[in-house]
Write a protein that holds these residues in place. Structure first.
Motif, PDB file in Angstrom:
ATOM      1  N   ALA A   4      53.518  53.131  56.342  1.00 31.65           N
ATOM      2  CA  ALA A   4      53.662  54.458  55.737  1.00 31.65           C
ATOM      3  C   ALA A   4      53.012  54.507  54.370  1.00 31.65           C
ATOM      4  O   ALA A   4      52.329  55.481  54.021  1.00 31.65           O
ATOM      5  CB  ALA A   4      55.139  54.824  55.633  1.00 31.65           C
ATOM      6  N   ALA A   5      53.202  53.467  53.565  1.00 35.92           N
ATOM      7  CA  ALA A   5      52.636  53.450  52.212  1.00 35.92           C
ATOM      8  C   ALA A   5      51.114  53.412  52.238  1.00 35.92           C
ATOM      9  O   ALA A   5      50.453  54.051  51.403  1.00 35.92           O
ATOM     10  CB  ALA A   5      53.191  52.260  51.433  1.00 35.92           C
ATOM     11  N   LEU A   6      50.556  52.674  53.183  1.00 36.60           N
ATOM     12  CA  LEU A   6      49.103  52.507  53.248  1.00 36.60           C
ATOM     13  C   LEU A   6      48.435  53.532  54.155  1.00 36.60           C
ATOM     14  O   LEU A   6      47.207  53.589  54.226  1.00 36.60           O
ATOM     15  CB  LEU A   6      48.772  51.097  53.745  1.00 36.60           C
ATOM     16  CG  LEU A   6      49.267  49.946  52.857  1.00 36.60           C
ATOM     17  CD1 LEU A   6      49.010  48.605  53.538  1.00 36.60           C
ATOM     18  CD2 LEU A   6      48.597  49.985  51.498  1.00 36.60           C
ATOM     19  N   GLY A   7      49.247  54.331  54.871  1.00 40.15           N
ATOM     20  CA  GLY A   7      48.668  55.307  55.794  1.00 40.15           C
ATOM     21  C   GLY A   7      47.997  54.662  56.982  1.00 40.15           C
ATOM     22  O   GLY A   7      47.009  55.173  57.504  1.00 40.15           O
ATOM     23  N   GLU A   8      48.555  53.531  57.431  1.00 42.29           N
ATOM     24  CA  GLU A   8      47.951  52.787  58.534  1.00 42.29           C
ATOM     25  C   GLU A   8      48.903  52.764  59.728  1.00 42.29           C
ATOM     26  O   GLU A   8      49.780  51.915  59.837  1.00 42.29           O
ATOM     27  CB  GLU A   8      47.615  51.356  58.103  1.00 42.29           C
ATOM     28  CG  GLU A   8      46.562  51.284  57.008  1.00 42.29           C
ATOM     29  CD  GLU A   8      46.261  49.858  56.587  1.00 42.29           C
ATOM     30  OE1 GLU A   8      46.978  48.939  57.040  1.00 42.29           O
ATOM     31  OE2 GLU A   8      45.319  49.662  55.791  1.00 42.29           O
ATOM     32  N   GLY A   9      48.760  53.746  60.608  1.00 38.24           N
ATOM     33  CA  GLY A   9      49.515  53.739  61.855  1.00 38.24           C
ATOM     34  C   GLY A   9      50.955  54.173  61.748  1.00 38.24           C
ATOM     35  O   GLY A   9      51.710  54.044  62.725  1.00 38.24           O
ATOM     36  N   ALA A  10      51.390  54.638  60.601  1.00 41.24           N
ATOM     37  CA  ALA A  10      52.782  55.076  60.440  1.00 41.24           C
ATOM     38  C   ALA A  10      52.859  56.101  59.322  1.00 41.24           C
ATOM     39  O   ALA A  10      51.988  56.164  58.442  1.00 41.24           O
ATOM     40  CB  ALA A  10      53.692  53.886  60.132  1.00 41.24           C
ATOM     41  N   THR A  11      53.920  56.914  59.365  1.00 34.69           N
ATOM     42  CA  THR A  11      54.155  57.907  58.323  1.00 34.69           C
ATOM     43  C   THR A  11      55.544  57.689  57.742  1.00 34.69           C
ATOM     44  O   THR A  11      56.387  56.990  58.325  1.00 34.69           O
ATOM     45  CB  THR A  11      54.065  59.333  58.888  1.00 34.69           C
ATOM     46  OG1 THR A  11      55.126  59.528  59.836  1.00 34.69           O
ATOM     47  CG2 THR A  11      52.720  59.561  59.574  1.00 34.69           C
ATOM     48  N   TRP A  12      55.805  58.312  56.605  1.00 35.46           N
ATOM     49  CA  TRP A  12      57.135  58.216  56.010  1.00 35.46           C
ATOM     50  C   TRP A  12      58.207  58.790  56.933  1.00 35.46           C
ATOM     51  O   TRP A  12      59.288  58.196  57.050  1.00 35.46           O
ATOM     52  CB  TRP A  12      57.153  58.898  54.642  1.00 35.46           C
ATOM     53  CG  TRP A  12      56.411  58.132  53.593  1.00 35.46           C
ATOM     54  CD1 TRP A  12      55.203  58.437  53.043  1.00 35.46           C
ATOM     55  CD2 TRP A  12      56.827  56.906  52.967  1.00 35.46           C
ATOM     56  NE1 TRP A  12      54.832  57.478  52.123  1.00 35.46           N
ATOM     57  CE2 TRP A  12      55.808  56.539  52.050  1.00 35.46           C
ATOM     58  CE3 TRP A  12      57.943  56.089  53.103  1.00 35.46           C
ATOM     59  CZ2 TRP A  12      55.896  55.387  51.265  1.00 35.46           C
ATOM     60  CZ3 TRP A  12      58.041  54.942  52.317  1.00 35.46           C
ATOM     61  CH2 TRP A  12      57.022  54.598  51.417  1.00 35.46           C
ATOM     62  N   PRO A  13      57.988  59.929  57.614  1.00 30.80           N
ATOM     63  CA  PRO A  13      59.005  60.405  58.565  1.00 30.80           C
ATOM     64  C   PRO A  13      59.291  59.397  59.683  1.00 30.80           C
ATOM     65  O   PRO A  13      60.434  59.288  60.145  1.00 30.80           O
ATOM     66  CB  PRO A  13      58.392  61.695  59.115  1.00 30.80           C
ATOM     67  CG  PRO A  13      57.526  62.199  57.994  1.00 30.80           C
ATOM     68  CD  PRO A  13      56.939  60.964  57.396  1.00 30.80           C
ATOM     69  N   ASP A  14      58.272  58.642  60.139  1.00 31.31           N
ATOM     70  CA  ASP A  14      58.509  57.593  61.135  1.00 31.31           C
ATOM     71  C   ASP A  14      59.503  56.571  60.592  1.00 31.31           C
ATOM     72  O   ASP A  14      60.425  56.141  61.291  1.00 31.31           O
ATOM     73  CB  ASP A  14      57.200  56.879  61.497  1.00 31.31           C
ATOM     74  CG  ASP A  14      56.212  57.774  62.219  1.00 31.31           C
ATOM     75  OD1 ASP A  14      56.650  58.751  62.848  1.00 31.31           O
ATOM     76  OD2 ASP A  14      55.002  57.493  62.134  1.00 31.31           O
ATOM     77  N   LEU A  15      59.301  56.189  59.347  1.00 31.97           N
ATOM     78  CA  LEU A  15      60.202  55.225  58.719  1.00 31.97           C
ATOM     79  C   LEU A  15      61.607  55.799  58.593  1.00 31.97           C
ATOM     80  O   LEU A  15      62.603  55.107  58.837  1.00 31.97           O
ATOM     81  CB  LEU A  15      59.662  54.823  57.348  1.00 31.97           C
ATOM     82  CG  LEU A  15      60.579  53.935  56.499  1.00 31.97           C
ATOM     83  CD1 LEU A  15      60.833  52.603  57.199  1.00 31.97           C
ATOM     84  CD2 LEU A  15      59.972  53.715  55.112  1.00 31.97           C
TER      85      LEU A  15
END
Length: 384
Positions: free
Chosen positions: A11-22
């Motif tokens: 999420a922090a790096l914008g690599e395959g995940a987002t903050w909402p996913d977390l």
């Protein structure tokens, strides 16, 4: 646990995940209904990474974060620890139930939002940065096992936020800051405490030379991103500049002394302070707006002439080589007589050239021509 840690960095790096996913994964891990993580975007303004985009978050960011007893107490604990230790605590250990249930925060806000039990953690990035994991009354309180689990995640969240901030500083408005770096005049963008957010190439050259009344100094035991402050070399000038930046909404200008011993009447460093706009320090897709508490500081040495090359004047205004040379000689307050004497031509010749120059540049007078030259001089760096 490993999946959640991967999501944090993704999420922090914008690599395959987002903050909402977390956020969704954390809710499952802690059997919670909501996770909130917000960072200060500007004084009094919160930006949500987790838990935003809803009526609850909007109301909290607009008002209730100011009276949140959990947040207030957690920040006091954080400052008491000297910002050195990551900390997690169960809500009832921060604010006893008998205090919480009578508070304005709970009665007017948390109860309606379904927030009864809290597990909180405190990070330290630029400021006290709390993460809150919330359960409703039916889900029951958190326990020591939940607290230990959050403690295991906090170092990863801290590092991820630091990485995100560093990447944001590296990638901020390549258009905006890149444009600043092409200027020959020195420009520094600072926050209300004179912390440097961006300094263009001309400002770095000017202050690296050590011959001007401003400096950028590193502070703290481990200086890094955001640890550079703008400093006026003379204490009185530093105080005045600090007050001007702190009340930047009105803007203003002053002259600074280049050394501690220089008399005030000889101050030759001109400084203009005005509010900064978001396009210098945000994504170019964002709406352009004034950034509250952030100032643009434009710096110029009055005893150093700043002139564009003659070729630029010819390209911009269609001047001949001779006309461009004559135009540039008026920079700095020269008179027609001065130019005629230096060029060893008659007054009539210079007056004729001046009329043509004023017409081509659309200048109303020689003083207006000086202004045009000053603006043009900012377009090309003095060094490449």
């Amino acid at each position: 646990m490993s999946d959640v840690i991967d999501l944090i960095y993704g999420a922090a790096l914008g690599e395959g995940a987002t903050w909402p996913d977390l956020g969704s994964q954390l809710c499952s891990m802690f059997r919670a209904q909501r996770v909130s993580l917000s960072i200060p975007d500007a004084p009094g303004v919160l930006r949500y990474l987790l838990g935003g985009g809803n009526e609850y978050a909007d109301a909290y960011a607009a008002y209730y974060h100011r009276i949140d007893p959990f947040r207030q107490r957690a920040e006091r604990i954080f400052h008491g620890l000297n910002r050195a230790t990551l900390h997690a605590v169960i809500g009832e250990q921060i604010v006893p139930d008998d205090v919480l249930l009578k508070s304005e925060f709970y009665v007017d806000f948390a109860r309606g939002a379904g927030v009864r039990h809290l597990l909180g953690g405190m990070l330290g990035v630029r400021a006290a940065t709390p993460i809150g994991i919330q359960r409703d009354a039916r889900s029951g309180p958190f326990d020591e096992g939940d607290r230990q689990l959050l403690m295991m995640l906090l170092p990863h969240l801290q590092r991820a936020l630091q990485l995100e901030e560093r990447l944001a500083l590296a990638n901020r408005t390549q258009l905006g800051t890149g444009a600043l770096d092409t200027l020959a005049i020195s420009v520094v963008i600072v926050d209300g405490t004179m912390r440097v957010l961006h300094a263009n190439a001309a400002a770095n050259r000017l202050m690296d030379a050590g011959h001007c009344g401003l400096a950028m100094t590193r502070s703290g035991p481990r200086p890094g991103v955001g640890a550079i402050t703008l400093l006026a070399r003379h204490p009185d000038d530093h105080s005045t500049l600090g007050k001007l930046i702190a009340s930047v909404a009105m803007g203003g200008a002053l002259r600074l002394r280049n050394t501690r011993d220089e008399p005030a009447q000889h101050a030759s460093l001109a400084v203009l302070v005005s509010p900064a706009v978001s396009h210098f320090l945000s994504d170019v897709r964002d709406a352009c707006r004034v950034l509250r508490g952030t100032a643009t500081v434009v710096i110029r040495q009055l005893n150093h002439a700043l002139r564009p090359p003659p070729g630029l004047m010819s390209e911009l205004y269609g001047l001949t080589k001779a006309e461009a040379d004559v135009a540039l000689r008026f920079s700095g307050g020269a008179t027609v007589e001065d130019v005629a004497r230096v060029r060893q031509v008659s007054l009539e010749t210079v007056r004729t050239q001046v009329k043509t120059i004023l017409r081509k540049t659309n200048a109303a007078s020689l003083r207006d021509l000086e202004r045009i030259i000053a603006i043009s001089s900012a377009l090309v760096p003095t060094q490449l």
